[in-house]
Each structure stands twice: as C-alpha cells, then as structure tokens.
Scaffold this active site. Structure first.
Site, PDB file in Angstrom:
ATOM      1  N   THR A 142       0.568  -0.840  -0.094  1.00  0.00           N
ATOM      2  CA  THR A 142       0.259  -0.227   0.126  1.00  0.00           C
ATOM      3  C   THR A 142       0.974   1.578  -0.392  1.00  0.00           C
ATOM      4  OG1 THR A 142      -0.468  -0.506   2.450  1.00  0.00           O
ATOM      5  CG2 THR A 142      -2.189  -0.665   0.859  1.00  0.00           C
ATOM      6  N   LYS A 168       4.090  -7.461   3.971  1.00  0.00           N
ATOM      7  CA  LYS A 168       4.219  -5.715   3.689  1.00  0.00           C
ATOM      8  C   LYS A 168       3.294  -4.915   4.663  1.00  0.00           C
ATOM      9  CE  LYS A 168       0.155  -3.708   3.248  1.00  0.00           C
ATOM     10  NZ  LYS A 168      -0.112  -2.830   4.042  1.00  0.00           N
ATOM     11  N   THR A 179       1.796  -8.971  11.663  1.00  0.00           N
ATOM     12  CA  THR A 179       2.586  -7.926  10.972  1.00  0.00           C
ATOM     13  C   THR A 179       1.092  -7.260  10.728  1.00  0.00           C
ATOM     14  OG1 THR A 179       4.038  -6.933   9.537  1.00  0.00           O
ATOM     15  CG2 THR A 179       3.227  -8.718   9.326  1.00  0.00           C
ATOM     16  N   ASN A 389       0.270  10.197   5.592  1.00  0.00           N
ATOM     17  CA  ASN A 389      -1.372   9.918   6.565  1.00  0.00           C
ATOM     18  C   ASN A 389      -2.260  11.317   6.839  1.00  0.00           C
ATOM     19  OD1 ASN A 389      -0.685   7.648   7.668  1.00  0.00           O
ATOM     20  ND2 ASN A 389       1.383   8.553   7.559  1.00  0.00           N
TER      21      ASN A 389
END
Length: 394
Positions: A142, A168, A179, A389
């Site tokens: 992502t 990921k 994770t 973000n």
C-alpha cells in the site's frame, strides 16, 4: 527461491487503482497444515474473523489477498464479500472453500465489490507459478516503498527444507500479535500443534517487537503453511535438534521481514534498535523499550539527529518499568551520554550526534536492576510521515 509444492501469482484486478498489482494468491498443490496469529485489536476486519474460524481445522491450501481496501468495518456485507471471494478462488482451484484463507489491506470502512475478484480469478489462477512470489509481494503493498521477501534453506534430518516469507507494512505498525500482513510457506513436514507453537514464539520475538507509529491495525495477520513436500519425517518433538533448527529458520524469516517493515516505515529515514538491559525481567525490558520506541518526542529527535537523552529517560519513567534513576546508563552505539542517571558531559553529545547521522544505530538503556534485556525496533518521525497520512485515502 522456490518452495516445493507452492505457487503464487498476482494480477491487476482494479480493486482501487487501475493497472496496479492488487490481487494475489498463494497455492499449495496439496492441503497444508497451517497456523496463524491475528490482530488483538477489538475492531477486526472481515477476513480476520473468517480466517480465525477456518483455521480451527489446522489446514489451509490457498491464500487470497488484496490491497487497496481493508474490508474492515464493513458489517455483514463485508463478511459476505470475504466468503464470496474465497468461493471464487476455491472454484477456480477446485478445492474446498474452507481451505482458502482471505486477507485484505488498504482503506478502512469502504465496501468492496465482488466483480473485480470474479473477473480476475481465472487469470490469477492461470498465472500461478513457483516463481510468482515476487509479484505477490508487490501486490500487497500500500504505502510500502519496497516489496519484502525473506528466504531460508536448512537441513532437517538429512532432507533439504525451504522457507519463504513475504510481508507488507509501512504504517499503522505496532502489532500486538503480528505484522500488517505476513505469509510464510515451507515444504517441511510438521505436526500442526507444533507449527502453531513455533509461530507464536517467532512472532513474539519479531513482529511483536516493531513499531512505526504505535498503531495496531484491524487487519494484522501472519499465516504459515507447511505442506510436507520436502518428504522429511514429520517434526513432532519440540525438544529435538531438528525442531530447534527449523525454529531458528522460522525465527530468522520473521525477524528479517519485521526489520524490513521498520526500515520501510512511512517517511522513515532512520532504523533504530532500542535495547533495554539490566532489567528485572524480559517483559519489563520490552515494556520499557516499547514505550521509548513509540514516543513521538523521541522519534522526532531521531529525525532531527538530536541526541536528546532527556526525552528517552522521560519516556522510560512513564513506561511502568521498575528502575532507580541513579542506576540508569544511556548510550548511542558505543557513545555513552548518561551514567548513574546523570549526563556525563564533555564532548559525548557531539559524538552521539555523529552516531545519529547514520541510517541505522542502537540506543541502549541499562537499568542496572537485573540480568534481563529486551529489544524493540523503531524508526524516526519525519515530515513525510505526516504528509503520507494526512491524505492517505486520496
């Protein structure tokens, strides 16, 4: 590297963006024993809930994973979607739907459509290849900047055994289990309860020791499948040398992937190991290290290359870890700044600043209370973390 009996593939299904690998699959030619560790977040994505139920059998044969949409906070519609997409995969592979694990990563709270999965499934299955794990690693990215793969080959009772892991993760990283997403395949023959036990230990010492931003995702999971294609005598004795060797390889795969996640942390410019020594217990050392590693003030100081040990000892003081200030020592690599709770002075801060200009360094905090230690791996907070973000969904 190839792992006997396992194939993988990825395609661009158009789940969120056009012409981008976003749908991947792992397939074992025979049903494999399987184990998983999942997010401890109370808010769990539909795939997590479905996988936890299906893994009660201890078996799996395929993993279907998408990026671009987390399928989290999507209610019954999201669960129906997870079941449906797994059924598409099972039908194309001619296997029981209960043997298909589902994983998703991406934006939370948006519904996801069945059509891209159904349309892409024939091509995805056709593309399955022993060399397909590179594409799979790219498809689950992502905000990741690089794909993450780790491999190992070991001798188990005179038989060559292979392990391969992909993961990921870049943001929303402080797993309380695992994770963001991690998938490990191995051709070893092993009893399922033992595999489950070894995975939990490996995760605790790797994925549970990392933090980018202190946030635990709704979708975190690590899945491992072992199909026995190597042909070794099935591992069952946890005290045997063969199990010890396999456990070391599994631990190595998990730690390698975990470190790569931190290195690729959103906007990260530094990889920092927070090591707490001299603690009364390992749990206490890890608790202290995690508090320091998650401190926004500490992490911004890392970015600014400011050897601000005051922020470190302040974070230590609110960690809940038992210590006496007059026993504390703090060092950046081999440069000691604090002894017996006080700043040493001289040119040590200048030398510590030189350490902080490196891409990777250690911060060691000795509590002087006992013989136990613990490590947590973290990164700095940069301007880019905020930029990434602030508009993640756009």
């Amino acid at each position: 590297m190839q792992v006997q009996g396992f194939k993988a593939a990825a395609v661009a299904a158009g789940i969120r963006y056009a012409d981008r690998l976003d749908l991947g699959m792992i397939f074992s030619t025979t049903p494999a024993v399987a184990a998983g560790v999942f997010t401890m977040n109370t808010v769990k994505a539909a795939p997590v809930l479905l996988d936890q139920q299906r893994l009660l059998t201890g078996k799996a044969q395929a993993v279907l994973v998408n990026s671009g949409n987390a399928n989290a906070c999507t209610g019954q519609q999201g669960m129906d979607l997870a079941v449906a997409t797994g059924s598409f995969a099972a039908k194309a592979l001619n296997i029981d739907p209960g043997l298909v694990q589902i994983a998703s990563t991406g934006v939370i709270g948006e519904q996801i459509k069945e059509e891209p999965f159904e349309r892409a499934m024939p091509g995805l299955v056709k593309a399955l290849s022993a060399d397909g794990f590179d594409d799979l690693a790219k498809a689950i990215m992502t905000t990741d900047l690089v794909p993450k793969i780790a491999t190992a080959t070991i001798d188990v009772l005179g038989t060559e055994v292979s392990l391969l892991g992909v993961a990921k993760g870049s943001g929303m990283i402080m797993p309380n289990m695992a994770t963001m997403l991690g998938f490990i395949v191995t051709d070893v023959a092993i009893e399922q309860p033992l595999l489950d036990q070894l995975l939990k230990v490996a995760v605790e010492r790797s994925f549970n020791r990392i933090t980018v931003d202190g946030d635990t995702s709704t979708n975190d999971m690590v899945l491992v499948m072992a199909n026995g294609a190597a042909g070794n005598t099935a591992l069952s004795d946890p005290n045997s040398e063969a199990v010890h060797d396999f456990a070391e390889a599994l631990n190595s795969i998990c730690l390698d992937l975990a470190r790569k996640i931190v290195v690729d942390g959103e906007g990260a410019t530094k990889f920092v190991t927070i090591r707490v020594t001299g603690a009364e217990s390992e749990a206490s050392a890890v608790q202290a290290a995690r508090t320091i590693a998650n401190s926004a003030l500490v992490k911004t100081a890392f970015f600014g290359e400011d050897a601000n040990w005051g922020r470190i000892i302040a974070a230590l003081g609110r960690s809940g870890c038992s210590f006496r200030q007059e026993n504390v020592a703090i060092s950046f690599d081999a440069v000691q700044l604090v002894k017996q709770g006080l700043f040493i002075g001289g040119d040590c801060e200048e030398e510590a600043t030189k350490v902080m200009k490196q891409k990777a360094f250690d911060v060691t905090i000795d509590l002087g209370e006992g013989e136990c230690c613990g490590e947590v791996y973290t990164c700095d907070f940069s301007y880019d973390y905020v930029k990434i973000n602030a508009d993640y969904r756009s």
